[in-house]
Design an enzyme around this catalytic site. Sequence first.
Site, short mmCIF file in Angstrom:
data_model
loop_
_atom_site.label_atom_id
_atom_site.label_comp_id
_atom_site.label_asym_id
_atom_site.label_seq_id
_atom_site.Cartn_x
_atom_site.Cartn_y
_atom_site.Cartn_z
N ASP A 53 1.39 7.18 -3.51
CA ASP A 53 0.84 8.04 -2.46
C ASP A 53 1.22 7.49 -1.08
O ASP A 53 0.89 8.09 -0.06
CB ASP A 53 -0.67 8.21 -2.60
CG ASP A 53 -1.45 6.91 -2.58
OD1 ASP A 53 -0.84 5.84 -2.41
OD2 ASP A 53 -2.69 6.96 -2.74
N SER A 54 1.99 6.38 -1.07
CA SER A 54 2.65 5.91 0.15
C SER A 54 3.63 6.95 0.67
O SER A 54 4.10 6.85 1.81
CB SER A 54 3.36 4.58 -0.09
OG SER A 54 4.11 4.63 -1.29
N ASP A 92 0.80 7.84 -8.72
CA ASP A 92 -0.51 7.60 -8.11
C ASP A 92 -1.36 8.85 -8.18
O ASP A 92 -0.88 9.96 -7.91
CB ASP A 92 -0.34 7.23 -6.63
CG ASP A 92 -0.28 5.74 -6.39
OD1 ASP A 92 -0.78 4.97 -7.23
OD2 ASP A 92 0.25 5.34 -5.34
N LYS A 122 -1.75 5.91 -11.87
CA LYS A 122 -2.34 4.70 -11.28
C LYS A 122 -3.56 5.09 -10.46
O LYS A 122 -3.53 6.09 -9.74
CB LYS A 122 -1.33 3.95 -10.39
CG LYS A 122 -1.91 2.65 -9.79
CD LYS A 122 -0.84 1.77 -9.18
CE LYS A 122 -0.36 2.25 -7.83
NZ LYS A 122 -1.43 2.25 -6.79
N GLU A 124 -6.95 3.48 -8.03
CA GLU A 124 -7.47 2.37 -7.24
C GLU A 124 -8.96 2.18 -7.50
O GLU A 124 -9.74 3.14 -7.37
CB GLU A 124 -7.24 2.63 -5.75
CG GLU A 124 -5.79 2.69 -5.33
CD GLU A 124 -5.62 2.92 -3.84
OE1 GLU A 124 -6.63 2.87 -3.09
OE2 GLU A 124 -4.48 3.14 -3.40
N GLU A 191 -3.05 -6.07 -4.86
CA GLU A 191 -2.45 -5.93 -3.53
C GLU A 191 -3.14 -6.82 -2.51
O GLU A 191 -4.36 -6.78 -2.35
CB GLU A 191 -2.51 -4.47 -3.07
CG GLU A 191 -1.91 -4.26 -1.68
CD GLU A 191 -1.66 -2.80 -1.32
OE1 GLU A 191 -1.20 -2.55 -0.19
OE2 GLU A 191 -1.94 -1.91 -2.15
#
Length: 273
Positions: A53-54, A92, A122, A124, A191
């Site tokens: 999602d970067s 993501d 993925k 978070e 991270e």
Amino acid sequence: MSTNTVDNKRKVTTARLIEMKQRGEKIAMLTAYDYSMAKLIDEAGMDVILVGDSASNVMAGNMTTLPMTLDQMIYHAKSVIKGTQRALVVCDMPFGTYQGNSKEALASAIRIMKESHAEAVKMEGGAEIRESIERILSAGIPVMGHLGLTPQSINKFGTYAVRAKEEAEAEKLVADAHMLEEIGCFALVLEKIPAALAERVAKEVSIPVIGIGAGGGVDGQVLVMHDMLGINKGFSPKFLRRYADLSSIINDAVSRYIDDVKTSDFPNENEQY
């Protein structure tokens, strides 16, 4: 030319990543968001491609990852899948598609898998999203965890500083890592946390641990492709190593093209019909 010549054509799967950890082979992971770059990265021998999602930052110009929608992530993942043969492609799950509602989380993950053909998702977070992860895993969808600095929670943190430096946060991170392993995640991203803590986690869990700004004691590394290739020069954290200066190369090429058009040098007689 990739140095990983042994079995380099064999498709990377979640099971193969665990094999790699067990034999001490480091895992290389990089982001990609489109067909052309994914094809180049895959052909170079990448193990895992993250459709991050970067993309919100490097493709869409947003300040955070929060604006990315599920439709946008599916579009990027679908493009990457078409350019990939060897690497495992992980997508993501964007902000707002899994937090606090496990039914919505499952529906979002199913859409990613069905519409993009990505091979894993993925997510978070730790204990606070356990129910969503378990529901997604129950549908047979592989999940990669992500702990430490979780950019989707940037407004809660208020800073992109190193996480888990204090003992309480460090112990919660270790507990969350064990929890993610126990419920069935196939791998974990850590991270921007202290290297010693990341190494401890990698030794304590049997699933692969991929670091970004987490030192060399983990099972693999991930970087954002635009950062490591020097396309995006506005981001220079301590953990980033630039492997190219593509911004200068591209700027020079475009400038020369403009000059050649303006001076009627392009096209020449050999470049027309």
